[in-house]
Design a protein around this motif. Structure first.
Motif, short mmCIF file in Angstrom:
data_model
loop_
_atom_site.label_atom_id
_atom_site.label_comp_id
_atom_site.label_asym_id
_atom_site.label_seq_id
_atom_site.Cartn_x
_atom_site.Cartn_y
_atom_site.Cartn_z
N THR B 70 0.89 -1.20 0.02
CA THR B 70 -0.03 0.02 -0.34
C THR B 70 1.03 1.22 -0.13
N VAL B 71 1.87 1.25 0.97
CA VAL B 71 2.97 2.27 0.99
C VAL B 71 3.44 2.50 -0.59
N ASN B 72 3.86 1.41 -1.06
CA ASN B 72 4.50 1.42 -2.19
C ASN B 72 3.53 2.09 -3.40
N ASN B 73 2.31 1.82 -3.10
CA ASN B 73 1.47 2.60 -4.12
C ASN B 73 1.47 4.16 -4.01
N LEU B 74 1.27 4.29 -2.66
CA LEU B 74 1.08 5.97 -2.33
C LEU B 74 2.72 6.49 -2.80
N VAL B 75 3.90 5.81 -2.61
CA VAL B 75 4.81 6.40 -3.02
C VAL B 75 4.89 6.48 -4.54
N ASN B 76 4.25 5.44 -5.41
CA ASN B 76 4.30 5.75 -6.71
C ASN B 76 3.09 6.93 -7.24
N ASN B 77 2.34 7.23 -6.43
CA ASN B 77 1.51 8.38 -6.56
C ASN B 77 1.97 9.61 -6.14
N GLY B 78 3.21 9.72 -5.43
CA GLY B 78 3.75 10.76 -5.22
C GLY B 78 3.02 11.40 -3.99
N LEU B 79 2.47 10.48 -2.82
CA LEU B 79 1.84 11.19 -1.72
C LEU B 79 2.64 11.02 -0.62
N VAL B 80 3.55 9.91 -0.66
CA VAL B 80 4.20 9.57 0.60
C VAL B 80 5.63 9.05 0.23
N GLN B 81 6.31 9.62 1.13
CA GLN B 81 7.90 9.53 0.86
C GLN B 81 8.39 8.45 1.93
N ARG B 82 9.31 7.42 1.41
CA ARG B 82 9.86 6.42 2.11
C ARG B 82 11.35 6.86 2.20
N GLU B 83 11.90 6.92 3.52
CA GLU B 83 13.32 7.00 3.88
C GLU B 83 13.86 5.81 4.68
N LEU B 84 15.10 5.51 4.12
CA LEU B 84 15.80 4.77 5.37
C LEU B 84 16.07 5.37 6.73
N ASP B 85 15.89 4.97 7.62
CA ASP B 85 16.25 5.63 9.05
C ASP B 85 17.79 5.41 9.18
N PRO B 86 18.50 6.66 9.29
CA PRO B 86 19.80 6.46 9.27
C PRO B 86 20.33 5.81 10.92
N GLU B 87 19.42 6.12 11.78
CA GLU B 87 19.77 5.49 12.85
C GLU B 87 20.03 3.86 12.93
N ASP B 88 19.08 3.39 12.45
CA ASP B 88 18.89 1.85 12.55
C ASP B 88 18.26 1.54 10.95
N ARG B 89 19.17 0.95 10.34
CA ARG B 89 18.69 1.01 8.77
C ARG B 89 18.09 -0.09 8.48
N ARG B 90 17.34 -0.84 9.54
CA ARG B 90 16.12 -1.99 8.85
C ARG B 90 14.97 -1.04 8.96
N TYR B 91 14.87 0.11 9.64
CA TYR B 91 13.68 0.72 9.63
C TYR B 91 13.60 1.73 8.26
N VAL B 92 12.34 2.04 7.82
CA VAL B 92 11.94 3.04 6.95
C VAL B 92 11.04 4.03 7.53
#
Lengths: 142, 142
Positions: B70-92
């Motif tokens: 679902t998040v992926n679709n939102l990213v493709n629609n330009g509504l949401v941003q997904r970033e790697l957490d620099p603190e713990d790179r398992r998290y987005v």
DNA sequence: ATAAAATAGTTGCAACACACAACTACTTCT
DNA sequence: AGAAGTAGTTGTGTGTTGCAACTATTTTAT
């Protein structure tokens, strides 16, 4: 803007209730061995005893094509019977088979039990108020 | 068995409310140009400002795989941003983009307006009682 | 009476929603 | 350093849904 705040409160609390109900339904589902949509359909058919497809679709707010397929699955599972109405052969009459009735009763029982539990966890002196509140809210949704 | 009767009443009235809410959500959906699941996600993301995927999945009661898509679709629609957490790179960390925020605000506004309308159709002297009733019921669902 | 319009239902299609299981990539524990 | 745990993604399969096009039947209008 006091009203705005309270309206938000109402929205929030309904949102929470929705989530609880969602979880409830999810748990409910597993038990009877039928899918979500099928479960709803069974309840609706069971209550009406005999219904046409479009009536059923309307009462569940679904497209008749969706309903047709759901009923079809129920027929394949032996829970529902589909017959042509001899009066007007465009119609089909849909009703539960014997095993369909069993599933229906099981759902009804489980749900009623569940709600009885909820009911008993409501303080006695608040019960009437809660029913009244829901009535009022329902009409406010118009 | 008076309780049994009232519990059934409660069940029935909640059922009716559920249906109304279902219709409401269905109408809501069309407006914002996003799907049902996406709409829920946007509201949840918008409220939290910044969330991880699993948190989001938990708060919506979904599997993380479903949430990921679902998040992926939102990213493709330009509504949401997904970033790697620099603190713990398992998290987005997931957050709304500018256009996502617009959609979010639009949804919030529409919903709040709708509930304000409902609120205003509730008799003044019943309003407090209704909020209280919902609170009680929520805890009774436990 | 017969052609046109309406109605009930089914099927083809396409998209969405969802969970489980298997996987990768990290981090923490020992 | 190796084992165990955690976050997230991808493969796969099922179920849900609506729209549009279709068949079969009944009603309406000419």
């Amino acid at each position: 803007m006091e009203d705005g705040v309270s309206a938000k409160e109402l929205r929030e609390i309904i949102r929470q209730l929705e989530r609880k109900l969602g979880i409830l339904e999810k748990n409910e589902m597993g038990c009877c061995g039928v899918s979500f949509a099928q479960c709803h359909a069974i309840v609706e058919i069971g209550r009406g005893k005999k219904v046409s497809l479009n009536l059923l679709a309307d009462s569940l707010g679904l497209d008749s094509s969706t309903m047709s397929r759901t009923v079809n699955n129920l027929v394949n599972n032996g829970l529902v019977q589909r017959e042509l109405d001899p009066e007007d052969r465009r119609y089909v009459t849909i009703q539960l088979t014997e095993s369909g009735k069993k599933v229906f009763q099981h759902i009804e029982e489980t749900m009623n039990n569940y709600f009885l539990g909820v009911w008993e966890r409501i303080p006695t002196d608040k019960r009437a108020q809660i029913l009244e509140s829901f009535q009022i809210l329902l009409t406010a949704f118009q």
